[in-house]
Design an enzyme around this catalytic site. Structure first.
Site, PDB file in Angstrom:
ATOM      1  CD  GLU A 101      -3.959   3.781   6.679  1.00 28.43           C
ATOM      2  OE1 GLU A 101      -4.252   3.247   8.266  1.00 28.43           O
ATOM      3  OE2 GLU A 101      -2.914   4.033   6.682  1.00 28.43           O
ATOM      4  CE1 TYR A 111      -3.151   6.932  11.511  1.00 21.20           C
ATOM      5  CE2 TYR A 111      -4.227   5.199  10.770  1.00 21.20           C
ATOM      6  CZ  TYR A 111      -3.406   5.746  10.603  1.00 21.20           C
ATOM      7  OH  TYR A 111      -2.138   5.271   9.933  1.00 21.20           O
ATOM      8  CD1 TRP A 160       0.160   0.303   3.215  1.00 15.47           C
ATOM      9  CD2 TRP A 160      -0.226  -1.712   3.122  1.00 15.47           C
ATOM     10  NE1 TRP A 160       0.599  -0.399   4.466  1.00 15.47           N
ATOM     11  CE2 TRP A 160       0.316  -1.708   4.325  1.00 15.47           C
ATOM     12  CE3 TRP A 160      -0.917  -2.846   2.560  1.00 15.47           C
ATOM     13  CZ2 TRP A 160       0.587  -2.661   5.124  1.00 15.47           C
ATOM     14  CZ3 TRP A 160      -0.718  -4.053   3.317  1.00 15.47           C
ATOM     15  CH2 TRP A 160      -0.016  -3.836   4.636  1.00 15.47           C
ATOM     16  NE  ARG A 161       4.864   2.529   4.712  1.00 19.16           N
ATOM     17  CZ  ARG A 161       5.646   2.226   5.632  1.00 19.16           C
ATOM     18  NH1 ARG A 161       6.738   1.597   5.525  1.00 19.16           N
ATOM     19  NH2 ARG A 161       5.082   2.434   6.910  1.00 19.16           N
ATOM     20  CD  GLN A 170      -9.580  -3.463  16.816  1.00 14.08           C
ATOM     21  OE1 GLN A 170     -10.244  -4.170  16.351  1.00 14.08           O
ATOM     22  NE2 GLN A 170     -10.268  -2.775  18.052  1.00 14.08           N
ATOM     23  CB  THR A 171      -4.979  -6.874  11.151  1.00 15.30           C
ATOM     24  OG1 THR A 171      -6.239  -6.775  11.844  1.00 15.30           O
ATOM     25  CG2 THR A 171      -4.356  -8.047  10.825  1.00 15.30           C
ATOM     26  CG  ASP A 174      -1.220   5.504  14.414  1.00 13.88           C
ATOM     27  OD1 ASP A 174      -0.215   5.881  15.135  1.00 13.88           O
ATOM     28  OD2 ASP A 174      -0.895   4.316  13.900  1.00 13.88           O
ATOM     29  CG  LEU A 218      -8.172  -9.502   7.264  1.00  9.72           C
ATOM     30  CD1 LEU A 218      -8.512  -8.745   6.236  1.00  9.72           C
ATOM     31  CD2 LEU A 218      -6.912  -9.417   7.989  1.00  9.72           C
ATOM     32  N   GLY A 219     -11.180 -11.214  10.678  1.00 16.28           N
ATOM     33  CA  GLY A 219     -12.151 -10.811  11.985  1.00 16.28           C
ATOM     34  C   GLY A 219     -12.820  -9.334  11.660  1.00 16.28           C
ATOM     35  CE1 TYR A 220     -12.411  -6.955  16.701  1.00 18.28           C
ATOM     36  CE2 TYR A 220     -10.612  -7.411  15.615  1.00 18.28           C
ATOM     37  CZ  TYR A 220     -11.252  -7.288  16.935  1.00 18.28           C
ATOM     38  OH  TYR A 220     -10.666  -7.559  17.951  1.00 18.28           O
TER      39      TYR A 220
END
Length: 175
Positions: free
Chosen positions: A34, A117, A21-22, A39-40, A135, A77-79
């Site tokens: 993002e 953020y 992503w950079r 949380q990962t 963050d 990844l959850g959530y």
């Protein structure tokens, strides 16, 4: 104050992490990263990010994606509310902004799942705007370096750190 940001930029130039992503300034890709990074750990996110972007390369693709496919791409990844909110936001961007990612803080912050953020990260990375993205890591570094003793989870402390960090922003944009 700029001495502090100069030191951070100099460190980053020598120690960048090669993260997919950079390699982009596409606001959609930055947004996806993002949200995934919440949380990962970055090392965990990389294969998910690559697969997600390959499968859904545009906001429109995300907006029209079948839920089963979307949840399968996110699996592990959850959530899951994060990816569901992303799809709702993609649909809203398609309808309200003709599929063009908003480029102002006031518009971004109104979108579901985009907080201060994430809005700051998108605007600073994709649109080269001089805006703070604070963050937990940024708040800890700023508070330690400038001797802020108050708890960083307090709104007053967050505001203090954001104001301080805004004064530290450099015109240089490390990639």
């Amino acid at each position: 104050m700029s001495h502090f940001s100069d030191k951070l930029i100099a460190w980053y130039v020598v120690n960048p992490r090669d993260l997919p992503w950079r390699q982009t300034e596409n606001p959609y890709y930055i947004w996806v990263s993002e949200i995934m990074l919440q949380q990962t750990q970055a090392v965990t996110v990389i294969p998910y990010y690559v697969r997600f972007i390959e499968s859904l390369p545009t906001i429109q693709d995300l907006a029209v994606c079948e839920e089963d496919k979307l949840l399968k791409l996110w699996e592990g990844l959850g959530y899951y509310s994060r990816v569901r909110n992303m799809q709702k936001t993609a649909i809203e961007i398609m309808h309200k902004y003709d599929g063009v990612f908003p480029n102002t803080y006031d518009l971004l912050i109104q979108l579901k799942g985009i907080g201060a953020y994430t809005a700051g990260a998108i605007l600073s990375i994709a649109f080269h705007q001089k805006i703070s993205a604070d963050d937990g890591n940024v708040m800890r570094v700023i508070s330690r370096n400038f001797g802020i003793q108050d708890e960083i989870t307090l709104d007053t402390t967050k505001k203090q750190i954001n104001q301080l960090n805004t004064t530290l922003l450099s015109d240089e944009q490390p990639h």
